[in-house]
Scaffold this active site. Structure first.
Site, PDB file in Angstrom:
ATOM      1  N   HIS A   1       0.840  -1.204   0.000  1.00  0.00           N
ATOM      2  CA  HIS A   1       0.000   0.000   0.000  1.00  0.00           C
ATOM      3  C   HIS A   1       0.874   1.253   0.000  1.00  0.00           C
ATOM      4  O   HIS A   1       2.081   1.189   0.246  1.00  0.00           O
ATOM      5  CB  HIS A   1      -0.954   0.007   1.203  1.00  0.00           C
ATOM      6  CG  HIS A   1      -0.308  -0.236   2.529  1.00  0.00           C
ATOM      7  ND1 HIS A   1       0.663   0.570   3.049  1.00  0.00           N
ATOM      8  CD2 HIS A   1      -0.481  -1.222   3.440  1.00  0.00           C
ATOM      9  CE1 HIS A   1       1.033   0.112   4.224  1.00  0.00           C
ATOM     10  NE2 HIS A   1       0.366  -0.993   4.490  1.00  0.00           N
TER      11      HIS A   1
HETATM   12  P1  TYD Z   1      -2.163  -4.001   7.282  1.00  0.00           P
HETATM   13  O1  TYD Z   1      -2.236  -2.626   6.729  1.00  0.00           O
HETATM   14  O2  TYD Z   1      -2.549  -5.129   6.391  1.00  0.00           O
HETATM   15  O3  TYD Z   1      -0.705  -4.267   7.853  1.00  0.00           O
HETATM   16  P2  TYD Z   1       0.691  -4.300   7.048  1.00  0.00           P
HETATM   17  O4  TYD Z   1       0.890  -2.942   6.487  1.00  0.00           O
HETATM   18  O5  TYD Z   1       1.687  -4.613   8.076  1.00  0.00           O
HETATM   19  O6  TYD Z   1       0.620  -5.366   6.019  1.00  0.00           O
HETATM   20  O7  TYD Z   1      -3.034  -4.041   8.601  1.00  0.00           O
HETATM   21  C1  TYD Z   1      -3.627  -5.232   9.114  1.00  0.00           C
HETATM   22  C2  TYD Z   1      -4.897  -4.859   9.881  1.00  0.00           C
HETATM   23  O8  TYD Z   1      -4.601  -4.077  11.022  1.00  0.00           O
HETATM   24  C3  TYD Z   1      -5.870  -4.050   9.033  1.00  0.00           C
HETATM   25  O9  TYD Z   1      -7.180  -4.506   9.327  1.00  0.00           O
HETATM   26  C4  TYD Z   1      -5.712  -2.641   9.542  1.00  0.00           C
HETATM   27  C5  TYD Z   1      -5.280  -2.824  10.977  1.00  0.00           C
HETATM   28  N1  TYD Z   1      -4.358  -1.759  11.455  1.00  0.00           N
HETATM   29  C6  TYD Z   1      -4.785  -0.868  12.426  1.00  0.00           C
HETATM   30  O10 TYD Z   1      -5.941  -0.908  12.903  1.00  0.00           O
HETATM   31  N2  TYD Z   1      -3.922   0.090  12.863  1.00  0.00           N
HETATM   32  C7  TYD Z   1      -2.649   0.200  12.384  1.00  0.00           C
HETATM   33  O11 TYD Z   1      -1.868   1.087  12.818  1.00  0.00           O
HETATM   34  C8  TYD Z   1      -2.217  -0.733  11.364  1.00  0.00           C
HETATM   35  C9  TYD Z   1      -0.820  -0.657  10.788  1.00  0.00           C
HETATM   36  C10 TYD Z   1      -3.100  -1.699  10.942  1.00  0.00           C
END
Ligand code: TYD
Length: 140
Positions: free
Chosen positions: A54
């Site tokens: 992302h």
């Molecule tokens: P995700 O964005 O997939 O993590 P990464 O970037 O490490 O792959 O996030 C996984 C889940 O956690 C998603 O449902 C969003 C939630 N999340 C939060 O609520 N707060 C945060 O600060 C982060 C990074 C994720």
């Protein structure tokens, strides 16, 4: 959108350790270019998963593998680069609007992430084509 060199930076933190062990301090606005509003950390990932995938409209990040190693592929739609996070004193600063993939986590990897913003799903761009479109619109 600028060149990737202006959007990412490898940081080297000072070690204030002594004979008792190492001590690394990261102060918002001083050792890194933003005030810290959020931290999260990723562990228990392995060499088969790809995380991230992302870009963020507003959030800036600093990533630190406080234990173990991982790789980060950064991409601004024009250029991409792979950076290995392999030292607890190394930080990778990412400006907003940079696409990132984190992968190849070692078994003992603990990836600490500092962010300039509170979590807001609305500022996450999770579709690469949309990321490219936003970038083109900005340049137009
Ligand atoms: P995700 O964005 O997939 O993590 P990464 O970037 O490490 O792959 O996030 C996984 C889940 O956690 C998603 O449902 C969003 C939630 N999340 C939060 O609520 N707060 C945060 O600060 C982060 C990074 C994720």
């Amino acid at each position: 959108m600028g060149k990737l060199d202006d959007q990412i930076k490898v940081l080297e933190f000072k070690d204030l350790g002594d004979e008792r062990g190492n001590l690394v301090v990261v102060e918002g606005g001083m050792d890194i270019p933003f005030e810290i509003r959020r931290i999260f950390y990723i562990y228990g990932s392995d060499d088969e998963v790809v995380r991230g995938q992302h870009a963020n409209l507003r959030s800036e990040f600093v990533m630190i593998n406080v234990c173990g190693t991982s790789k980060v592929k950064v991409d601004n739609g024009e250029e991409s680069r792979i950076i290995e996070l392999n030292r607890p004193r190394m930080g990778l600063y990412l400006k907003n609007n940079v696409w990132k993939d984190m992968y190849d986590f070692s078994e003992d990897s603990i990836l600490l992430v500092l962010s300039s913003e509170h979590y807001d799903e609305h500022e996450y761009i999770r579709d690469y084509q949309e990321f490219l479109k936003l970038r083109d619109n900005e340049e137009a």
